[in-house]
Design a protein around this motif. Structure first.
Motif, PDB file in Angstrom:
ATOM      1  N   ASP A 638      16.447  16.358  24.730  1.00 53.03           N
ATOM      2  CA  ASP A 638      16.811  15.093  24.093  1.00 53.03           C
ATOM      3  C   ASP A 638      16.965  15.271  22.593  1.00 53.03           C
ATOM      4  OD1 ASP A 638      16.910  12.007  24.011  1.00 53.03           O
ATOM      5  OD2 ASP A 638      15.256  12.495  22.650  1.00 53.03           O
ATOM      6  N   MET A 639      16.074  16.051  21.965  1.00 52.31           N
ATOM      7  CA  MET A 639      16.206  16.304  20.533  1.00 52.31           C
ATOM      8  C   MET A 639      17.548  16.954  20.217  1.00 52.31           C
ATOM      9  SD  MET A 639      12.481  17.619  19.197  1.00 52.31           S
ATOM     10  CE  MET A 639      13.179  17.981  17.579  1.00 52.31           C
ATOM     11  N   VAL A 640      17.924  17.959  21.005  1.00 50.50           N
ATOM     12  CA  VAL A 640      19.190  18.647  20.771  1.00 50.50           C
ATOM     13  C   VAL A 640      20.357  17.662  20.897  1.00 50.50           C
ATOM     14  CG1 VAL A 640      20.739  20.451  21.616  1.00 50.50           C
ATOM     15  CG2 VAL A 640      18.257  20.857  21.547  1.00 50.50           C
ATOM     16  N   SER A 641      20.293  16.796  21.912  1.00 55.02           N
ATOM     17  CA  SER A 641      21.410  15.877  22.180  1.00 55.02           C
ATOM     18  C   SER A 641      21.601  14.852  21.075  1.00 55.02           C
ATOM     19  CB  SER A 641      21.189  15.165  23.513  1.00 55.02           C
ATOM     20  OG  SER A 641      20.139  14.213  23.414  1.00 55.02           O
ATOM     21  N   ARG A 642      20.583  14.609  20.266  1.00 57.34           N
ATOM     22  CA  ARG A 642      20.675  13.572  19.237  1.00 57.34           C
ATOM     23  C   ARG A 642      21.274  14.076  17.926  1.00 57.34           C
ATOM     24  NH1 ARG A 642      15.708  11.952  17.748  1.00 57.34           N
ATOM     25  NH2 ARG A 642      14.393  13.059  19.221  1.00 57.34           N
ATOM     26  N   THR A 643      21.782  15.293  17.910  1.00 57.40           N
ATOM     27  CA  THR A 643      22.392  15.841  16.694  1.00 57.40           C
ATOM     28  C   THR A 643      23.904  15.941  16.858  1.00 57.40           C
ATOM     29  OG1 THR A 643      22.097  18.102  17.514  1.00 57.40           O
ATOM     30  CG2 THR A 643      20.325  17.182  16.152  1.00 57.40           C
ATOM     31  N   ARG A 644      24.605  15.959  15.737  1.00 55.77           N
ATOM     32  CA  ARG A 644      26.056  16.131  15.790  1.00 55.77           C
ATOM     33  C   ARG A 644      26.437  17.527  16.247  1.00 55.77           C
ATOM     34  NH1 ARG A 644      25.238  13.733  10.813  1.00 55.77           N
ATOM     35  NH2 ARG A 644      25.803  15.624   9.689  1.00 55.77           N
ATOM     36  N   VAL A 645      25.612  18.515  15.888  1.00 52.46           N
ATOM     37  CA  VAL A 645      25.946  19.893  16.243  1.00 52.46           C
ATOM     38  C   VAL A 645      25.883  20.107  17.750  1.00 52.46           C
ATOM     39  CG1 VAL A 645      23.605  20.896  16.140  1.00 52.46           C
ATOM     40  CG2 VAL A 645      25.572  22.285  15.476  1.00 52.46           C
ATOM     41  N   ALA A 646      25.253  19.178  18.479  1.00 53.27           N
ATOM     42  CA  ALA A 646      25.177  19.308  19.938  1.00 53.27           C
ATOM     43  C   ALA A 646      26.566  19.351  20.552  1.00 53.27           C
ATOM     44  CB  ALA A 646      24.363  18.153  20.524  1.00 53.27           C
ATOM     45  N   ARG A 647      27.512  18.613  19.957  1.00 56.60           N
ATOM     46  CA  ARG A 647      28.872  18.612  20.498  1.00 56.60           C
ATOM     47  C   ARG A 647      29.546  19.969  20.304  1.00 56.60           C
ATOM     48  NH1 ARG A 647      30.934  13.107  17.728  1.00 56.60           N
ATOM     49  NH2 ARG A 647      29.303  13.707  16.265  1.00 56.60           N
ATOM     50  N   LEU A 648      29.209  20.653  19.198  1.00 49.74           N
ATOM     51  CA  LEU A 648      29.738  21.998  18.990  1.00 49.74           C
ATOM     52  C   LEU A 648      29.071  22.986  19.941  1.00 49.74           C
ATOM     53  CD1 LEU A 648      29.786  22.086  15.070  1.00 49.74           C
ATOM     54  CD2 LEU A 648      31.656  21.533  16.635  1.00 49.74           C
ATOM     55  N   LEU A 649      27.779  22.799  20.180  1.00 46.40           N
ATOM     56  CA  LEU A 649      27.063  23.707  21.072  1.00 46.40           C
ATOM     57  C   LEU A 649      27.596  23.617  22.500  1.00 46.40           C
ATOM     58  CD1 LEU A 649      23.413  23.058  19.808  1.00 46.40           C
ATOM     59  CD2 LEU A 649      24.825  25.075  19.357  1.00 46.40           C
ATOM     60  N   ALA A 650      28.201  22.490  22.851  1.00 48.46           N
ATOM     61  CA  ALA A 650      28.729  22.307  24.207  1.00 48.46           C
ATOM     62  C   ALA A 650      29.999  23.128  24.439  1.00 48.46           C
ATOM     63  CB  ALA A 650      29.005  20.828  24.466  1.00 48.46           C
ATOM     64  N   GLY A 651      30.572  23.732  23.388  1.00 44.56           N
ATOM     65  CA  GLY A 651      31.768  24.535  23.499  1.00 44.56           C
ATOM     66  C   GLY A 651      33.031  23.752  23.202  1.00 44.56           C
ATOM     67  N   TYR A 652      34.036  24.417  22.688  1.00 43.79           N
ATOM     68  CA  TYR A 652      35.321  23.784  22.384  1.00 43.79           C
ATOM     69  C   TYR A 652      36.383  24.869  22.256  1.00 43.79           C
ATOM     70  CZ  TYR A 652      33.912  25.166  17.663  1.00 43.79           C
ATOM     71  OH  TYR A 652      33.489  25.878  16.567  1.00 43.79           O
ATOM     72  N   ARG A 653      37.622  24.479  22.577  1.00 43.33           N
ATOM     73  CA  ARG A 653      38.760  25.403  22.574  1.00 43.33           C
ATOM     74  C   ARG A 653      38.383  26.676  23.341  1.00 43.33           C
ATOM     75  NH1 ARG A 653      41.335  24.540  16.501  1.00 43.33           N
ATOM     76  NH2 ARG A 653      41.814  22.328  16.779  1.00 43.33           N
ATOM     77  N   ASN A 654      38.457  27.838  22.692  1.00 47.38           N
ATOM     78  CA  ASN A 654      38.116  29.080  23.398  1.00 47.38           C
ATOM     79  C   ASN A 654      36.702  29.550  23.068  1.00 47.38           C
ATOM     80  OD1 ASN A 654      38.570  29.745  20.751  1.00 47.38           O
ATOM     81  ND2 ASN A 654      39.670  31.658  21.184  1.00 47.38           N
ATOM     82  N   ARG A 655      35.908  28.645  22.492  1.00 40.58           N
ATOM     83  CA  ARG A 655      34.532  29.020  22.135  1.00 40.58           C
ATOM     84  C   ARG A 655      33.602  28.572  23.263  1.00 40.58           C
ATOM     85  NH1 ARG A 655      32.372  28.202  15.993  1.00 40.58           N
ATOM     86  NH2 ARG A 655      30.448  29.424  16.133  1.00 40.58           N
TER      87      ARG A 655
END
Length: 893
Positions: A638-655
């Motif tokens: 839950d702590m991780v999910s409450r940050t903006r960086v969580a969306r980056l950690l979920a992966g994007y494009r070819n990352r």
């Protein structure tokens, strides 16, 4: 914490107004007038030696002249007189008093103690409860008690309001009265010398007249007491908090980024969230949330479907939902097909569902019916703008039965004024929350969503022992002891990494070098490329003085970089001590995210854990979440999910996505470190690199300070973690059995244990026939507050791994730890082999050590095994034919 004698505060048989007066605008005159005007049915005794009668009542010269000990005394006299009056009241038999007098904390006697301290000392021998000082008083409208100097009375209702601010008391009274909002209790805490938030929450949690609790909070002084009381209250009814002081006062001076980032408001927010309460930010939001939550269905989920007869309001609602971080439900192909069948071709074919402005009542009903059957949404927002085609009230009458019968939340938004007033009333009368604007409706939906999230977190009471670090704990403690013995508070980077490594947190290989030549040799041994950093106890942030060099790929590069660092340090910090350099291998992880995990010490709530986006600009990005230890996987995630960086950690494009499980493990390991090492004051892991391959700590900073080992090390935590010290291995009829406190992770084993009980054994335990445990019941049994209750389970290891629950004995103490109620259950196929006695003896020993005065319980007369068992253990068995039960009690004092 204590609820002792609070019934005299909230339901007194008589009231004495000490310092009563007729002097205009005086507190004594206002209080007497309010008490008499409120309609209180019991005797009222004015006390003032200057008068024979006041307001037609006989007036008494002092406490000793009263005809009886008043149930409640309201003290309106100067501060200097209060301790003496409290002593007289206690001796006379009064058990509750309200101190309205101000300035008691400023006046000190010859011994240096304040008048507030003297009043507490005077009350303590008699367990006389004090509300205040410097408070407005309290109102209990249901019994006509207005024991305050507020300018307005309160109407009876089901909401309790508790405030630290006298100004908020009078303002909210005015605000609520103009809107017809009533109260069960209206309480001004003032300086909370005795009765505080924790006490009041404990009382209100079991108050049948109160269905919701609202609090205006400025600060908390006893974190453990507050958290236990808040969690207990929030389990039984909605608790909403309006917390003042949201704006940061500026970064605190700290040896770590975490210490500067974890502001007090962040910590309060984390505490409110963890306690299962809901935080609001305006008075209007508070009362709106009460109505919303009172009408909300228990079904969870955050996917919202929006239906509207106008495109604009639907878009406004969708925009507000996105801005608030909500989720717009995606319409499935099946749902789209069903909507095509009942809507004209020009409908929006998407969520929001625009059913077109000419919609008759039947189209509203058909659309809502489809959306309520759609498994891909969790709630429906109904928006209507008035038209001349169909009266809004007709639509409300048609739709209301569908909405009230729904298993999920339906929120109404009736745009307009007089034209929709009747429709709004129809929805409200049907128990459907109705709002004036799309933004208000979305705000209400998000309050429901946040409240459900907080309630889920409330049920998580995690163990501190989440990983096996017995050997690592000793190694880490040894490092900390050595640092303190050397007179230092800051660990060097290698020392800090050694502590992290001991707890299983991956760290980059690091060596210490005393000088430039040694740094060159260390780099050659590690292998290029390397990073070199200065090692100085006087430099907190090495990059600030050019003390970090990365990607050095040769001995010459290392030598040159180390030399530049020496020269720069001499220029910028000429007095700084230099102990050499640290050399570490470069972590080649080009797709890794830089994160921060840290610990700071809050003056109220103790250690707190921070997670967020890391790097050198961590204070600028300010993307972080704060949580209270101990943490388990759910809380850490839950702590991780409450940050903006969580969306980056979920992966994007070819990352690819980062390994969230590895991040969660680090948070849990840091939580364990906090519980084990009381000397830990601040910690930074920054950056913690995270990618799809896992995590690794590149840099670490730890500050320690001497801890008081005479007290329990865990007392500094706001929530008591799993008490591993109570685990005990025993031999039971030749079999190894572990007796230990129950853990949240015992849920599946507890379900199997329950399934192994016969129907009669279930009835003996729960007094009714139950086929299976509901999720809420299972959570209540396995996720407990170790500060107030205990459940010991007997478990044995299974051949394929895991544990089997053989029996459980639990006890729940009252807030004063005077009486604790027990229950014991053994698997039906294992009864008669002594396990119940073993569990009960452990439970009794635990209660004795805690200072519990009496263990009590109830049993059905047919439950002869338990009755026989407890009788052998010294319990007094008393039949209670009126309740068809048997009362069991064991005095421990």
């Amino acid at each position: 914490m204590s609820v002792r004698n609070l019934e005299h505060l909230f339901a007194p048989h008589s009231v004495a107004v000490i310092g009563a007066s007729i002097r205009p605008h005086s507190v004594g005159a206002t209080v007497l007038r309010n008490v008499l005007a409120g309609g209180f049915k019991g005797p009222v005794y004015p006390v003032n030696p200057k008068y024979d009668t006041l307001c037609g009542l006989r007036t008494y010269s002092g406490v000793d002249a009263l005809p009886e000990a008043p149930g409640l005394a309201i003290i309106c006299t100067p501060a200097q007189t209060v301790p003496g009056i409290v002593r007289q009241l206690g001796a006379a038999g009064t058990r509750a008093a309200i101190i309205l007098s101000a300035g008691m904390g400023a006046h000190t006697g010859a011994d240096g103690r304040t008048l507030k301290d003297a009043a507490l000392d005077a009350a303590r021998p008699y367990v006389l409860r004090l509300l205040g000082p410097n408070c407005v008083g309290l109102l209990v409208p249901g019994i006509g008690l207005n024991a305050s100097f507020a300018h307005s009375d309160a109407s009876p209702g089901r909401i309790a309001f508790v405030s630290q601010s006298g100004g908020m008391v009078t303002a909210v009274l005015d605000w609520a009265r103009s809107r017809g909002i009533g109260f069960s209790k209206f309480i001004s805490l003032g300086e909370s010398a005795d009765v505080d938030f924790g006490d009041v929450l404990d009382y209100l949690a079991s108050d049948a007249e109160t269905t919701s609790i609202l609090m205006y909070m400025e600060d908390v002084r006893h974190a453990r007491k507050f958290m236990s009381a808040a969690r207990a209250a929030a389990r039984s009814k909605p608790v909403l908090v309006l917390k003042a002081g949201r704006m940061p006062e500026g970064a605190r001076a700290a040896a770590s980024h975490t210490g500067a980032l974890a502001g007090s408001d962040d910590v309060y927010d984390a505490a409110i969230r963890r306690a299962g309460m809901l935080r609001v930010f305006t008075t209007e939001d508070m009362f709106a949330a009460v109505e919303t939550l009172a009408r909300a269905r228990t079904r969870g989920g955050e996917r919202l479907a929006i239906m509207t007869n106008g495109g604009g309001p639907g878009v406004m609602a969708a925009d507000a939902l996105a801005a608030a971080g909500g989720k717009l439900a995606a319409l499935s192909p099946a749902t789209l097909a069903s909507l095509d069948a009942v809507l004209p071709p020009t409908w929006s074919h998407a969520n929001p569902v625009d059913i077109i402005g000419d919609a008759p009542a039947g189209r509203y009903c058909d659309t809502l019916d489809v959306l309520l059957k759609d498994p891909d949404n969790d709630a429906v927002l109904f928006i209507h703008a008035p038209t001349a085609i169909v009266p809004s009230a007709d639509i409300a009458r048609a739709v209301a039965p569908l909405a009230t019968a729904a298993s999920r939340n339906v929120l109404g938004c009736w745009l307009g004024g007089d034209g929709v007033a009747e429709a709004r009333r129809i929805f409200s009368a049907a128990g459907i929350a109705a709002y004036d604007t799309p933004e208000e409706a979305i705000s209400a939906f998000m309050q429901i969503a946040q409240y459900r999230r907080n309630q889920d977190l409330l049920m998580q009471v995690p163990p501190a022992v989440s990983v096996n670090v017995a050997e690592g704990r000793a190694a880490a403690a040894g490092v900390v002891r050595a640092v303190l013995a050397a007179g230092r508070s800051m660990l060097t980077e290698p020392e800090a990494k050694a502590v992290l490594d001991a707890y299983g947190i991956p760290v980059v290989a690091t060596r210490t070098a005393a000088d430039v030549d040694a740094a060159v040799q260390a780099a050659s041994a590690i292998g290029f490329p390397v990073a070199v950093k200065i090692l100085s106890p006087d430099i907190t942030h090495k990059s600030d003085v050019g003390g970090v060099a990365l990607d050095l790929d040769s001995e010459e590069a290392v030598r040159a970089a180390a030399g530049r660092m020496l020269r720069r340090l001499g220029q910028l910090k000429p007095g700084a001590r230099l102990e050499g350099f640290t050399v570490q291998s470069m972590a080649r992880r080009p797709q890794a995210h830089e994160l921060i995990v840290g610990v700071a010490s809050d003056p109220v709530f103790g250690p707190v854990i921070l997670f967020g986006q890391g790097g050198v600009a961590v204070e600028v990005t300010a993307d972080h979440a704060v949580g209270l230890p101990p943490l388990n996987a759910v809380l850490a995630r839950d702590m991780v999910s409450r940050t903006r960086v969580a969306r980056l950690l979920a992966g994007y494009r070819n990352r690819p996505p980062a390994d969230i499980d590895a991040i969660v493990r680090v948070l849990m390991q840091v939580s364990q470190l906090v519980a084990d090492i009381p000397e830990l004051a601040e910690l930074d892991i920054n950056p913690l690199l995270a990618d799809s391959d896992g995590v690794i700590a590149l840099d670490a900073r730890i500050r320690v300070e001497l801890a008081d080992h005479t007290a329990c090390a865990l007392d500094r935590l706001a929530i008591r973690p799993y008490p591993a010290e109570l685990e005990e291995q025993i031999d039971w009829n030749g079999e190894a059995v572990l007796l230990r406190p129950i853990r949240p992770e015992d849920g599946p084993a507890h379900l199997e244990f329950f399934a192994a009980l016969t129907p009669d054994d279930v009835r003996y335990r729960m007094f009714v026939r139950v086929r299976e445990l509901q999720p809420s019941q299972l959570a209540r049994f396995t996720q407990i507050d170790y500060d107030r209750e205990m459940a010991f389970v007997a478990t044995r290891a299974l051949p394929g791994g895991g544990e089997q629950t053989l029996g459980v004995a639990r006890v729940v103490a009252d807030p004063d730890n005077i009486q604790a109620e027990f229950a014991v259950t053994v698997r039906s196929d294992l009864k008669g082999h002594g396990l119940g006695r073993i569990l009960m003896e452990k439970l009794i020993a635990y209660c004795r050590k805690r200072g519990t005065r009496e263990i009590v319980g109830e049993a059905l007369p047919q439950n002869t095994r338990v009755i026989k068992l407890v009788r052998k253990l010294g319990f007094v068995v008393t039949p209670n034919p009126a309740e068809d039960s048997v009362h069991l009690s064991l005095p421990l004092d």
